[in-house]
Design an enzyme around this catalytic site. Sequence first.
Site, PDB file in Angstrom:
ATOM      1  N   GLU A  87       0.826  -1.221   0.000  1.00  0.00           N
ATOM      2  CA  GLU A  87       0.000   0.000   0.000  1.00  0.00           C
ATOM      3  C   GLU A  87       0.854   1.261   0.000  1.00  0.00           C
ATOM      4  O   GLU A  87       0.493   2.284   0.587  1.00  0.00           O
ATOM      5  CB  GLU A  87      -0.987  -0.018   1.179  1.00  0.00           C
ATOM      6  CG  GLU A  87      -1.929  -1.213   1.115  1.00  0.00           C
ATOM      7  CD  GLU A  87      -2.884  -1.337   2.299  1.00  0.00           C
ATOM      8  OE1 GLU A  87      -2.943  -0.427   3.142  1.00  0.00           O
ATOM      9  OE2 GLU A  87      -3.575  -2.370   2.372  1.00  0.00           O
ATOM     10  N   GLU A  95      -5.280  -7.930  -0.869  1.00  0.00           N
ATOM     11  CA  GLU A  95      -6.145  -7.742   0.306  1.00  0.00           C
ATOM     12  C   GLU A  95      -7.470  -7.188  -0.189  1.00  0.00           C
ATOM     13  O   GLU A  95      -7.495  -6.251  -0.995  1.00  0.00           O
ATOM     14  CB  GLU A  95      -5.590  -6.690   1.288  1.00  0.00           C
ATOM     15  CG  GLU A  95      -4.444  -7.116   2.130  1.00  0.00           C
ATOM     16  CD  GLU A  95      -3.989  -6.014   3.103  1.00  0.00           C
ATOM     17  OE1 GLU A  95      -4.824  -5.219   3.580  1.00  0.00           O
ATOM     18  OE2 GLU A  95      -2.780  -5.957   3.367  1.00  0.00           O
TER      19      GLU A  95
END
Length: 367
Positions: free
Chosen positions: A182, A287
């Site tokens: 991320e 995810e």
Amino acid sequence: MSIVKQIGTSIIVFCLATCTTVADRSPETNALLAALKSLSGQYILLGHQDATAYGVDWSAEPNKADVKSTTGAYPAVYGWDVGHLEIGKPANLDNVSFNLMRTRIIEAYSRGGINTISWHTTNPTNGQSAWDTTRNSVKEILPGGKHHDTYNNYLSRLAAFFKTLKTDDGTAIPIIFRPFHEHTGSWFWWGEAFCSPQEYVALWQYTVHYLRNKNGLKNLLFAYSSSTIESEAHYLARYPGDDYVDIMGFDDYCTGDEAAYVKRMANSLRVLTKVAKERDKAAAVTETGYEQIPNANWFTQVLYPAIKDYPVVWILLWRNAINRPNHYYVPYPAHPAADDFREFYRLPIICFEDGLAPFDIYQPTKP
Ligand code: BMA
């Protein structure tokens, strides 16, 4: 030595130090990578974070997983996180002991499942958490930076743990390592606002080099995973290079506005599967999920239509936290979305661990 020979030798020496070849990976790890690529476009494997470590109302019980309690099958992919291993703690940031994690990783491998490890790592510059964004830390931990030694210590602890992930006969268990995830967001210390693209790439390459080359770990694959993909250029701006990445992915969650999630997923998946194909990499949704699953048909009516037409090889649902009642992403048996999750499990292209068995994903191909 002629100049041509000198240049040639330098290139070879450079490549020996950095480029990945099949020889850098164990036969089982090469087999896994090949399997991920060949399964892409045929099946989408279901993953769950901390699946066999704990669930909504249990912890550390043998042979248990919320995914299995609801569907009868284990997930195909197991997510783990080694945050806090780097500072010598016996358990990770979510209280999974590293001894239990090792046991569960070995069990998953023995059943034919796939293990992927993320790293919510402590900030080496000040000992604060992964979410500490008070300084530009990346440049301080690169070679020449004042916290470089601390970072090396962190990596040496990771390498030592990774070396223990092996079966009784000594086979090193293939692990898909997904560090510095991320990074296109700015909530972790390695995020976009806190380092330049060059610094991020240098950190990634250094990390791969340390684990794979310096420590000789041949059981690692590396997954590059951003947050929501905005554009191809943005996604690739910090891409560490084909020799340092085996799987490309992104993380994105449904947070209430289902239509917005579907729209973001369509864009992210379109860009991801294009750039992964161009580089001959496997693609994954590293995810995702919908906390508490407030829509009882979310799996078949929202998630499945969003992913089904894209060659992503796995999707990983986030954890079913114990002691945090509102933080779970897989329906437990009594949950209103349990029936729908079972229906999702039965969809022909969706693959849990029981569906993986025929593929023998760790079986090295004969020369
Ligand atoms: C977050 C939450 C946290 C957890 C972290 C690392 O998304 O689940 O509770 O500590 O991931 O696993």
